[in-house]
Motif scaffolding. Structure first.
Motif, PDB file in Angstrom:
ATOM      1  N   ILE A 144       0.780  -1.582  -0.078  1.00  0.00           N
ATOM      2  CA  ILE A 144       0.162   0.450  -0.194  1.00  0.00           C
ATOM      3  C   ILE A 144       1.129   0.850  -0.162  1.00  0.00           C
ATOM      4  N   ALA A 145       0.655   1.915  -1.474  1.00  0.00           N
ATOM      5  CA  ALA A 145       1.805   3.316  -1.386  1.00  0.00           C
ATOM      6  C   ALA A 145       0.841   4.221  -1.236  1.00  0.00           C
ATOM      7  N   ILE A 146       1.157   5.080  -0.006  1.00  0.00           N
ATOM      8  CA  ILE A 146       0.372   6.475  -0.452  1.00  0.00           C
ATOM      9  C   ILE A 146       1.333   7.617  -0.894  1.00  0.00           C
ATOM     10  N   PRO A 147       0.639   8.464  -1.109  1.00  0.00           N
ATOM     11  CA  PRO A 147       1.760   9.756  -2.028  1.00  0.00           C
ATOM     12  C   PRO A 147       0.919  10.991  -1.228  1.00  0.00           C
ATOM     13  N   THR A 148       0.918  11.376  -0.722  1.00  0.00           N
ATOM     14  CA  THR A 148       0.888  12.529  -0.211  1.00  0.00           C
ATOM     15  C   THR A 148       1.510  13.806  -0.016  1.00  0.00           C
ATOM     16  N   PHE A 149       0.878  15.420   0.183  1.00  0.00           N
ATOM     17  CA  PHE A 149       1.158  16.496  -0.091  1.00  0.00           C
ATOM     18  C   PHE A 149       0.584  17.393   0.747  1.00  0.00           C
ATOM     19  N   ASN A 150       1.024  17.685   1.933  1.00  0.00           N
ATOM     20  CA  ASN A 150      -0.112  19.027   2.422  1.00  0.00           C
ATOM     21  C   ASN A 150      -0.792  18.766   3.233  1.00  0.00           C
ATOM     22  N   GLY A 205       3.939   1.924  16.828  1.00  0.00           N
ATOM     23  CA  GLY A 205       3.954   0.064  15.996  1.00  0.00           C
ATOM     24  C   GLY A 205       3.761   0.437  14.956  1.00  0.00           C
ATOM     25  N   LEU A 206       2.906   1.192  13.924  1.00  0.00           N
ATOM     26  CA  LEU A 206       2.705   1.122  12.488  1.00  0.00           C
ATOM     27  C   LEU A 206       3.934   0.626  12.126  1.00  0.00           C
ATOM     28  N   ARG A 207       3.907  -0.489  10.903  1.00  0.00           N
ATOM     29  CA  ARG A 207       5.207  -0.851  10.033  1.00  0.00           C
ATOM     30  C   ARG A 207       5.293   0.774   8.750  1.00  0.00           C
ATOM     31  N   LEU A 208       5.982   1.105   9.117  1.00  0.00           N
ATOM     32  CA  LEU A 208       5.857   1.557   6.992  1.00  0.00           C
ATOM     33  C   LEU A 208       7.199   1.390   6.832  1.00  0.00           C
ATOM     34  N   ARG A 209       7.331   2.214   5.517  1.00  0.00           N
ATOM     35  CA  ARG A 209       8.689   3.073   4.969  1.00  0.00           C
ATOM     36  C   ARG A 209       7.759   4.163   4.446  1.00  0.00           C
ATOM     37  N   TYR A 210       9.066   5.887   5.042  1.00  0.00           N
ATOM     38  CA  TYR A 210       8.895   6.953   4.826  1.00  0.00           C
ATOM     39  C   TYR A 210      10.252   7.199   4.386  1.00  0.00           C
ATOM     40  N   ILE A 211       9.450   8.209   2.858  1.00  0.00           N
ATOM     41  CA  ILE A 211      10.439   8.776   2.022  1.00  0.00           C
ATOM     42  C   ILE A 211       9.486  10.142   2.004  1.00  0.00           C
ATOM     43  N   SER A 269       0.938  -9.652   7.890  1.00  0.00           N
ATOM     44  CA  SER A 269       2.766  -8.912   7.742  1.00  0.00           C
ATOM     45  C   SER A 269       3.390  -9.216   5.990  1.00  0.00           C
ATOM     46  N   GLN A 270       2.146  -9.650   5.563  1.00  0.00           N
ATOM     47  CA  GLN A 270       2.320  -9.429   4.050  1.00  0.00           C
ATOM     48  C   GLN A 270       1.915  -8.346   3.147  1.00  0.00           C
ATOM     49  N   VAL A 271       1.770  -7.203   4.261  1.00  0.00           N
ATOM     50  CA  VAL A 271       1.729  -6.524   3.741  1.00  0.00           C
ATOM     51  C   VAL A 271       2.587  -5.214   3.960  1.00  0.00           C
ATOM     52  N   GLU A 272       3.074  -3.655   2.984  1.00  0.00           N
ATOM     53  CA  GLU A 272       4.172  -3.228   3.151  1.00  0.00           C
ATOM     54  C   GLU A 272       3.305  -1.947   2.580  1.00  0.00           C
ATOM     55  N   LEU A 273       4.194  -0.796   3.886  1.00  0.00           N
ATOM     56  CA  LEU A 273       2.829   0.414   3.618  1.00  0.00           C
ATOM     57  C   LEU A 273       4.295   0.999   3.420  1.00  0.00           C
TER      58      LEU A 273
END
Length: 200
Positions: A13-19, A65-71, A39-43
């Motif tokens: 699940i990839a969330i593009p966000t701005f402001n 504790g929310l597993r995520l990758r923040y760019i 465990s099968q979902v990447e955020l």
């Protein structure tokens, strides 16, 4: 805030966000519940250099504790390039580009994961309904069962204008890349870059 322990997620699940920190907070509140035990979902959250408190909202959920990758982009690259970055960064078999102002019904993610596990689809389309103001979980007025469609034209007729709905399409990334598409970057600047992988 980097996700550990998943090498090939079933779904990204990839969330593009701005402001839109307020919208993102509401979405992450819902996802925090839906992702519990998944465990099968990447955020991924791809922040397009938001000047508001988006970074602190993301950090708050990571601390809970929310597993995520923040760019976080150092500068605003525009929505199309941010969408493309989400697609390119996704490690999952399926990629769900998810708008920061959309939400899930309770139990929806488990249902989607079931579809992803039980067959090898090119694309999964998710129907939607609108809401205004503060989101309150509710059942949609019409419940439809899943329908398998094998003809692209029949799919386009069924989905119609909602084909452009960014959160509506869950894409089998490897299947799309194996098709040898033209560079997706060709549609950057059209406000429709997400259609490049959906049409493929």
């Amino acid at each position: 805030m980097h996700e550990q322990g998943i090498t090939q997620p079933l779904l990204t699940i990839a969330i593009p966000t701005f402001n839109r920190a307020t919208c993102l907070r509401e979405l992450l509140t819902v996802l925090n519940e839906e992702l519990r035990g998944q465990s099968q979902v990447e955020l991924i959250i791809s922040d397009n250099a938001s000047p508001d408190d988006t970074a602190s909202v993301v950090q708050d959920f990571a601390d809970r504790g929310l597993r995520l990758r923040y760019i976080r982009n150092p500068e605003n690259v525009g929505p199309d390039a941010n969408f493309l970055q989400c697609f390119e960064q996704a490690r999952g078999k399926y990629v769900w580009l998810f708008s920061d102002d959309d939400l899930l019904l309770p139990g929806a993610l488990a249902k989607i994961i079931g579809y992803c596990e039980n067959a090898d689809y090119d694309l999964i389309w998710v129907s939607s309904y609108s809401f205004t103001g503060h989101y309150q979980p509710r059942s949609p007025r019409v419940r439809r069962g899943a329908v398998e469609i094998f003809d692209p034209k029949a799919y386009a007729k069924r989905v119609h204008i909602f084909f452009t709905f960014i959160t509506g399409n869950i894409i089998n990334k490897q299947r799309i890349l194996d098709a040898g598409p033209r560079p997706f970057s060709e549609l950057v600047g059209t406000s429709l870059v997400q259609l490049s992988w959906s049409y493929t």
